[in-house]
Design an enzyme around this catalytic site. Structure first.
Site, mmCIF file in Angstrom:
data_model
loop_
_atom_site.group_PDB
_atom_site.id
_atom_site.type_symbol
_atom_site.label_atom_id
_atom_site.label_comp_id
_atom_site.label_asym_id
_atom_site.label_seq_id
_atom_site.Cartn_x
_atom_site.Cartn_y
_atom_site.Cartn_z
ATOM 1 N N SER A 21 0.844 -1.194 0.000
ATOM 2 C CA SER A 21 0.000 0.000 0.000
ATOM 3 C C SER A 21 0.887 1.255 0.000
ATOM 4 O O SER A 21 1.763 1.383 -0.854
ATOM 5 C CB SER A 21 -0.946 -0.056 1.198
ATOM 6 N N ASP A 68 -8.030 -3.810 -7.180
ATOM 7 C CA ASP A 68 -7.719 -3.179 -5.890
ATOM 8 C C ASP A 68 -8.400 -1.818 -5.798
ATOM 9 O O ASP A 68 -8.335 -1.016 -6.728
ATOM 10 C CB ASP A 68 -6.199 -3.029 -5.775
ATOM 11 N N HIS A 72 -6.609 -6.038 -1.124
ATOM 12 C CA HIS A 72 -5.497 -5.111 -0.938
ATOM 13 C C HIS A 72 -4.416 -5.812 -0.125
ATOM 14 O O HIS A 72 -4.635 -6.224 1.010
ATOM 15 C CB HIS A 72 -6.009 -3.874 -0.201
#
Length: 533
Positions: free
Chosen positions: A234, A459, A488
């Protein structure tokens, strides 16, 4: 990137618990010829050289940190301002679990960042101590090292609002019904920005991704590693991309999973608008799955029916907050988990199903605040403060409310699930009191090895285009796409096509000759369906 909170009312402003002495703004006019600035580059080298000599004093972790033996903890000292390496310093908390392999098998340290900004990586070494099966091969080769980035957790933590007031509920519905609603949310955003300045202002100018990347290099030196092995998920992918740009010759292996688009025009205002659209699509994916399992959840047999029931739930909670504490804002924060992670599909659907059947307790406990959990609330408020501070400091944000209003009104028409909630969360950056910088131009420089990029196609938090963009910028990189999937954090899922290639890269340094497309990991199933199979 992480969006799980919506601003609460501004609390009483008190002095933040920071190391004293952060008085000046970052040096201006740094040379663009050196990524991030020449003065900062020199300061980073000074700090790394000192850390290499000092090392890390490893010891058992404090009991309150929740990190069992044999995990060890320590600190690394870094400058607040890298342009002034002899100025004020802060300490970065780090921890490690030693590799499980032989001395011949060990390849060094693997440093991890889970994202945020504002996420702590201190739990990462537990993947060794808990013998997580997906990480068994990598654990033989590496010490697993986690850290709290500057401003987070045990690393000079910042605060913007009283934590108990931050979690208090119910909050106002993020979707405005009137101009008065917008004015009220704008007021909250200004108060939050003011609270950050009053409680933590001395550190705010230095809470940038570039400075955290420099901290990473100082940690590398303190670990005694000439080159770093790094895994970022991320926001951790953006941190890794900036690190790879600033310190290409210090990278041994670099894995980025669920990728932030590093284009400077995307950081961060545009990124949040793109997120809104992607979250809408992924939320519909989940609703379609809920409808497929109507025999388990009884929430509708089509995606449209499930969506209608979601809107009904939302309207009911707006009219009368569930349990007195769960309104639309709290519902969005809770249901957002299903759009983030497949592992949340079943628990979110089950909680909703129970509520429809007449049991509201599970929904109140899952979506409402726990005011008795003071430590958890402090951590949540800190995480949100760092998220805001880093994104506000990294780049210059629009200050025109007309632009924010126009853009979010337009996006809301096609993506109503969380557009306005996201807007209010980021709006403090429009009235930020601290200096705002310019993002690093992420690109390939001499010495950068081949990078492994891993991305699911659907995502929501980091849309697929981000992986494509970084792939273009990092020459020689390889992209693994998990097709028809959207969870994710792909490296945390059991997918042999992905898992085997991650091991091959980290353990053996091997990458495919070309990009790879993998089938999706297994779709979650309700417990009854799984038991029947």
């Amino acid at each position: 990137m992480r969006h799980t909170s919506i601003l609460g009312a501004a609390g009483t402003l008190v002095t933040g618990a920071l190391v004293a002495g952060f008085l000046t703004a970052p040096a201006a006019g740094a040379s663009e010829r050196v990524p991030g600035g020449a003065a900062e580059a020199r300061g980073a080298k000074v700090a790394a050289d000192r850390a290499a000599k000092t090392g890390i004093k490893w010891q058992d972790c404090p009991a309150a940190w929740g990190l069992e033996k044999p995990i060890q903890c320590g600190y690394v000292t870094v400058p607040v301002d890298y342009a002034k390496p002899d100025g004020p310093t802060i300490k970065i908390a780090v921890d490690r679990a030693r590799s499980t392999g032989t001395a011949d098998e060990r390849q060094g340290a693997l440093l991890y960042n889970p994202g945020g900004p504002g996420g702590s990586g201190m739990k990462f070494p537990r993947r060794i101590t808990t013998k997580a099966p997906l990480w068994a091969k990598t654990a033989k080769a590496y010490d697993f090292v986690g850290f709290d980035p500057r401003g987070v957790g045990h690393s000079a933590p910042i605060s913007c609002i009283d934590p108990q007031k931050f979690v208090a509920a119910p909050k106002a519905d993020p979707v405005p019904d009137s101009e008065a609603d917008k004015r009220a949310q704008r007021k909250l955003a200004r108060e939050y920005a003011d609270g950050c300045a009053e409680r933590s202002g001395k550190l705010l100018p230095y809470l940038t991704t570039a400075n955290t990347a420099r901290d990473v290099d100082v940690v590398r030196a303190a670990l005694g590693e000439k080159k770093l092995n790094y895994l970022g998920v991320s926001y951790g992918t953006y941190l890794g991309a900036v690190y790879g740009t600033l310190f290409p010759g210090h990278v041994r292996r670099l894995v980025v999973d669920s990728v932030v688009n590093p284009d400077r025009d995307n950081i961060w205002y545009q990124a949040n608008l793109e997120q809104d659209i992607a979250f809408e699509s992924r939320f519909k994916d989940w609703e379609t799955w809920v409808a497929k399992h109507d025999d388990a959840f009884h929430l509708g047999t089509t995606q449209a029916q499930v969506q209608k029931n979601w809107e009904k739930l939302r309207a009911s909670a707006k009219a009368k907050p569930i349990g007195g504490v769960v309104g639309p804002a709290e519902l969005i924060s809770f249901f957002q988990g299903a759009a983030y992670y497949d592992t949340s599909w079943v628990p979110v659907a089950e909680t909703w199903s129970k509520y429809v059947a007449g049991d509201e307790k599970a929904l109140v406990e899952a979506a409402g605040p726990d005011l008795s959990n003071t430590a958890g609330n402090i951590a949540a408020e800190n995480s949100n403060a760092v998220y805001t501070a880093v994104e506000c400091a990294d780049t210059k944000w629009p200050t025109s409310w007309a632009k924010w209003d126009r853009d979010n009104t337009r996006i809301h028409r096609q993506a109503p699930f969380m557009t306005w909630a996201n807007a209010w969360m980021n709006l403090p950056c429009a009235t930020w009191k601290a200096p705002q910088g310019n993002p690093v131009e992420v690109t390939t420089h001499k010495g950068l090895p081949q990078t492994l990029i891993i991305q699911s196609e659907r995502d929501a938090a980091t849309p697929y285009q981000g992986a494509v963009e970084l792939h273009k910028r990092f020459k020689g990189s390889r992209l693994i796409t998990e097709k028809d999937a959207g969870s994710h954090g792909v490296t945390g899922e059991a997918n042999p096509c992905v898992n085997a290639r991650l091991d091959a890269y980290l353990v053996d340094g091997k990458l495919d000759a070309q990009d790879v497309t993998c089938a999706p990991h297994a779709t979650p199933e309700p417990p009854k369906a799984a038991a029947a199979k």
